[in-house]
Design an enzyme around this catalytic site. Structure first.
Site, PDB file in Angstrom:
ATOM      1  N   ASP A 378       0.826  -1.148   0.000  1.00  0.00           N
ATOM      2  CA  ASP A 378       0.000   0.000   0.000  1.00  0.00           C
ATOM      3  C   ASP A 378       0.884   1.230   0.000  1.00  0.00           C
ATOM      4  O   ASP A 378       1.424   1.626   0.930  1.00  0.00           O
ATOM      5  CB  ASP A 378      -0.940   0.012   1.095  1.00  0.00           C
ATOM      6  N   THR A 379       0.881   1.882  -0.471  1.00  0.00           N
ATOM      7  CA  THR A 379       1.603   2.874  -1.223  1.00  0.00           C
ATOM      8  C   THR A 379       0.752   4.123  -1.392  1.00  0.00           C
ATOM      9  O   THR A 379      -0.453   4.055  -1.327  1.00  0.00           O
ATOM     10  CB  THR A 379       1.934   2.257  -2.587  1.00  0.00           C
ATOM     11  N   ILE A 380       1.417   5.273  -1.656  1.00  0.00           N
ATOM     12  CA  ILE A 380       0.666   6.468  -2.048  1.00  0.00           C
ATOM     13  C   ILE A 380       1.184   6.942  -3.397  1.00  0.00           C
ATOM     14  O   ILE A 380       2.357   6.762  -3.735  1.00  0.00           O
ATOM     15  CB  ILE A 380       0.757   7.619  -1.019  1.00  0.00           C
TER      16      ILE A 380
END
Length: 569
Positions: A378-380
């Site tokens: 999960d990352t932005i």
């Protein structure tokens, strides 16, 4: 024929979309006039991030005289505070920058490397079959901070003190935690609460903050102040580096001061493929960006538009193309400093035509062998664009939400667990080696046409990303959706292809279809041999900015599934 130029005029896009999208996806409003919320539009500048506070900070920075590069760093710093479930300065960063002055694209690989004192033999001798996802063993050098300063030194305008001050202010005074972030903090805490230092920062009252609770992180504020006053060396050669070194050693890890002190980012040339007259740019390995390009190269052999969006034919061909691309991903994608990655061959159009011949139009493939591409040579996610025409496509991550969970005392951030993606098979290209960059899932994207910048975009979410990069463009080019519709339309997710750690797909994997695809389409896919499985939430998070050259305005779009927010002035 593709009609992407429709999107340059939002009004025309709305009128065309209803006639090109099938009525079968009727349980969503996609395909009707004003099918989803309007795209954001502004004449001077635009920012699209996964959290409204970060978007506002990006706009404030540009209105105060900063450019898109200053704005993207400022927003990323805020996101590390307000969305620690996806990113932070304990992680890595990748970016593609359109520089208006030189009229060129620049790529930055700001990912870190494995500890030099850790060896493959250590894992073997201690009985590990894979690298664990939590604790000190999957740690690699955090590259994000060096990435900020590389971007700033080359393209920035404001002083770094001004760029980081908004994040410092929020860290000291606090911010209200949104519902989505509160939910993911709870999920992360369920598995990370016992990791060293985690609870001290994120569970100060014995639990993570609830929705609407004002959360402060004074340790992170102090870390940001050190960076603002002393620069990147404070992180890699100063107090922060020594704190990380001592903390990791205390808990039996291998990431050291020397690993941090020797770190450097790499400027790379983005690579492109042309899909129906539009050039998609990605970063080369160690990222997985070219997988999106391989998918599109294969699908270019078919008349996708005539198949229809909600059709078993389209979904089947998309899934099979993804399987083929990911088999190559598992075999070839790795750190180019340790392996000769045949990027040109993997993106060769002739190679794509040969791979496409393996697809049975009526039956799902159970397994595919990697191809043999030509060997020449999960990352932005957030994006910003300014009044001078500069555009930045940037992605940043801890991996697995809040990373390893290891949170060094007094710093206010977790360390990433990206090293989990190394293989322990000595014959695999992505095998663990000291000082090596692991295979990377996070990928920014950019689209040009005839040498002009059109679109900076990305879709966060692990192996989801190349699938969604391809789907966004297909939605726009083949199905005439506008920028917002392309992200809001229901998504296709295939899981189970061969992985960069060495595991092999043998059963065809699993297809998950987001709500909005018809029951008839689902039944037909099952008849073709696909295994369908319901999934809620893993479809990624999308942000995008489009440059309308005819009207000289920016168009922004953001993720409706999370806290995404696009705005401009």
């Amino acid at each position: 024929m593709a009609r992407l130029n429709i999107i340059a005029s939002a009004a025309l896009a709305f009128t065309c979309a209803a006639s090109t999208l099938p009525a079968a996806a009727s349980d969503r409003i996609t395909g009707h006039h004003f099918a989803t919320r309007s795209e954001a539009m502004a004449p001077n500048a635009m920012a699209a991030t996964s959290q409204p506070l970060a978007t506002q900070v990006a706009l404030d920075v540009m209105q105060e005289g900063g450019n898109a590069i200053d704005a993207v760093i400022a927003a990323n710093a805020v996101l590390g505070l307000v969305e620690p479930t996806g990113n932070g300065i304990g992680g890595d960063l990748f970016a593609i920058v359109w520089d208006a002055e030189s009229e060129k694209l620049y790529g930055l690989n700001a990912s870190g490397r494995s500890p030099k004192s850790l060896s493959l033999e250590y894992f073997k001798e201690n009985g590990y079959e894979s690298i664990p996802p939590r604790g000190v063993l999957p740690l690699s050098v955090p590259g994000a901070v060096d990435g900020w300063f590389e971007l700033h030194d080359r393209f920035g305008q404001l002083d770094m003190e001004n760029v980081l001050q908004p994040a410092i202010n929020y860290a000291e005074s606090g911010f209200p935690v949104t519902e989505v972030i509160a939910y993911y903090m709870g999920r992360n805490a369920a598995v990370l609460a016992d990791q060293p230092g985690f609870a001290d920062v994120f569970m100060k009252d014995g639990d993570v903050p609830e929705k609407g609770e004002r959360f402060k992180n004074p340790d992170l504020a102090n870390t940001y102040k050190l960076l603002a006053n002393e620069g990147r060396d404070a992180f890699y050669k100063g107090k922060i580096a020594r704190t990380i070194d001592a903390f990791v050693e205390k808990h039996g890890g291998f990431l050291s001061y020397e690993d941090l002190a020797e770190h450097e980012s790499t400027w790379v040339n983005p690579v492109s493929t042309n899909y129906r007259d539009y050039d998609l740019w990605e970063l080369p390995p160690s990222t997985q960006g070219i997988a999106a390009q391989q998918i599109l190269n294969i699908l270019e052999q078919y008349d996708i538009s005539s198949m229809g969006f909600d059709s078993p034919e389209y979904i089947h061909h998309f899934v099979e193309a993804k399987k083929l691309a990911f088999e190559d991903r598992a075999k070839y994608y790795s750190d180019p400093a340790f392996n000769d990655v045949p990027v040109e061959g993997l993106l060769d159009k002739g190679y794509a035509r040969e791979r496409a011949k393996l697809i049975n139009p009526k039956k799902a493939g159970r397994s595919y062998e990697p191809g043999n591409p030509p060997t020449e040579g999960d990352t932005i996610y957030l994006t910003t664009a300014d009044k001078d025409g500069n555009m930045v496509s940037l992605i940043q991550s801890n991996y697995r939400g809040m990373g390893s969970g290891v949170t060094p005392t007094g710093l206010g951030f977790v360390l990433q667990n990206r090293g989990e993606l190394f293989a322990l098979d000595a014959n695999h290209r992505n095998v663990f080696e000291p000082g090596k960059r692991p295979f990377h899932t996070i990928i920014p994207a950019f689209v040009t046409k005839d040498g002009k910048p059109l679109m900076s975009y990305g879709v966060m979410g692990g192996a989801t990303q190349p699938q969604m990069h391809a789907q966004i463009l297909i939605n726009m080019i083949d199905f005439s959706m506008n920028l917002q519709e392309a992200g809001d339309a229901p998504r296709i997710l295939h899981t189970g292809s061969s992985q960069p750690t060495g595991s092999v797909m043998s059963d065809g994997g699993v297809v998950s279809l987001e709500n909005g695809f018809s029951k008839n389409t689902r039944r037909e896919l099952i008849k073709m041999g696909h295994t369908l499985q319901e999934a809620v939430g893993p479809y990624g998070g999308y942000q995008a900015i489009w440059k309308d050259h005819e009207q000289d305005v920016y168009i922004g779009a953001s993720e409706s599934r999370k806290d995404g927010h696009a705005a401009g002035y």
